[in-house]
Scaffold this motif. Sequence first.
Motif, PDB file in Angstrom:
ATOM      1  N   LYS A  12       0.797  -1.225   0.000  1.00 40.11           N
ATOM      2  CA  LYS A  12       0.000   0.000   0.000  1.00 40.11           C
ATOM      3  C   LYS A  12       0.831   1.277   0.000  1.00 40.11           C
ATOM      4  N   ARG A  14       4.938   3.120  -0.818  1.00 40.02           N
ATOM      5  CA  ARG A  14       5.656   3.754  -1.918  1.00 40.02           C
ATOM      6  C   ARG A  14       5.693   2.937  -3.211  1.00 40.02           C
ATOM      7  N   LEU A  16       3.447   1.268  -4.460  1.00 42.87           N
ATOM      8  CA  LEU A  16       2.176   1.424  -5.161  1.00 42.87           C
ATOM      9  C   LEU A  16       2.247   2.538  -6.213  1.00 42.87           C
ATOM     10  N   ASP A  17       2.898   3.647  -5.862  1.00 41.93           N
ATOM     11  CA  ASP A  17       2.994   4.754  -6.821  1.00 41.93           C
ATOM     12  C   ASP A  17       3.695   4.315  -8.107  1.00 41.93           C
ATOM     13  N   GLU A  18       4.727   3.500  -7.949  1.00 42.18           N
ATOM     14  CA  GLU A  18       5.454   3.026  -9.134  1.00 42.18           C
ATOM     15  C   GLU A  18       4.717   1.885  -9.835  1.00 42.18           C
ATOM     16  N   LEU A  20       1.400   1.710 -10.252  1.00 44.25           N
ATOM     17  CA  LEU A  20       0.215   2.140 -11.012  1.00 44.25           C
ATOM     18  C   LEU A  20       0.442   2.154 -12.525  1.00 44.25           C
ATOM     19  N   PHE A  35      -7.719   4.145  -5.900  1.00 39.11           N
ATOM     20  CA  PHE A  35      -6.788   5.265  -6.036  1.00 39.11           C
ATOM     21  C   PHE A  35      -6.908   6.266  -4.883  1.00 39.11           C
ATOM     22  N   GLU A  36      -7.904   6.069  -4.030  1.00 43.24           N
ATOM     23  CA  GLU A  36      -8.077   6.932  -2.868  1.00 43.24           C
ATOM     24  C   GLU A  36      -7.252   6.362  -1.719  1.00 43.24           C
ATOM     25  N   LYS A  37      -6.135   7.029  -1.436  1.00 45.05           N
ATOM     26  CA  LYS A  37      -5.222   6.484  -0.422  1.00 45.05           C
ATOM     27  C   LYS A  37      -5.858   6.386   0.957  1.00 45.05           C
ATOM     28  N   ARG A  55      -4.992  -4.550  -0.967  1.00 44.34           N
ATOM     29  CA  ARG A  55      -3.933  -3.595  -0.665  1.00 44.34           C
ATOM     30  C   ARG A  55      -3.508  -3.822   0.774  1.00 44.34           C
TER      31      ARG A  55
END
Length: 218
Positions: A12, A14, A16-18, A20, A35-37, A55
């Motif tokens: 869930k 860092r 995750l950002d890469e 996506l 996409f809503e953290k 997640r």
Amino acid sequence: MSDEKLILAVPKGRILDELLPLLAACDIQPEADFFEKDSRKLRFETNHPDLDIIRVRAFDAATFTAFGAAHLGVAGNDVIEEFEYEGIYAPVDLGIGQCRLSVAMPKEEAAQDDPRRWSHIRVATKYPHLTRKHFAARGVQAECIKLSGAMELAPSMGLARRIVDLVSTGSTLKANGLVEVDKILDVSARLIVSRKALKTMPGQMQRWIDIFREGAGV
Ligand code: PRT
Ligand code: MG
């Protein structure tokens, strides 16, 4: 024949950002909540009726997959090698989440440190297994103090002189007056798969492995 529902476990934080853009390259489109953290939701549908995403924390992605609760997952080889689970195998290097697992200590002490004088040392880390193994290979017994984060605080607080932690830019170490003294492992995120799932649904599992391999461009 209809396919069984598969679960993909993703970290869930860092990674995750890469992840996506990679999911997009694999044509995996999670439902909007994903996409809503701040969403409290943990399980999400995707545009594929046979694939849901959960997640979870990075270490837990490996655990869910190792026990077959998730069929596929994403985990760094830091996590994979720390657990050494027999139930997973890691067929695809996704090329994201790159960093290294290193030993670090206060700058002033590192300059005077003489490895020949070590016999027993104390290390603060989230990776006790990899740490013990690394030092054992050098004939040194490492006493590990397990932390879940903020390892960088340990030396200045007198908890342990050394830490073993992930380093990418090095700015976290620097900000805490620490320097890297030894690298243990190069790290990147891998697609992991449940060996049990691979055995019971080889066709469907192989299809997803191929999709990730192609999405990662390897
Ligand atoms: O629960 P937790 O926060 O541990 O995990 P999470 O679910 O939030 O997972 P997530 O997505 O954060 O993924 C963790 C995984 O990302 C690790 O297991 C590694 O495989 C990978 N990774 C890659 C990193 C880093 N780079 C990294 N730099 N994980 C953590 N860091 C931290 C490090 O611990 C240190 O505090 O970043 C700091 C150092 O960064 P620099 O740039 O200052 O050197
Ligand atoms: Mg995190």
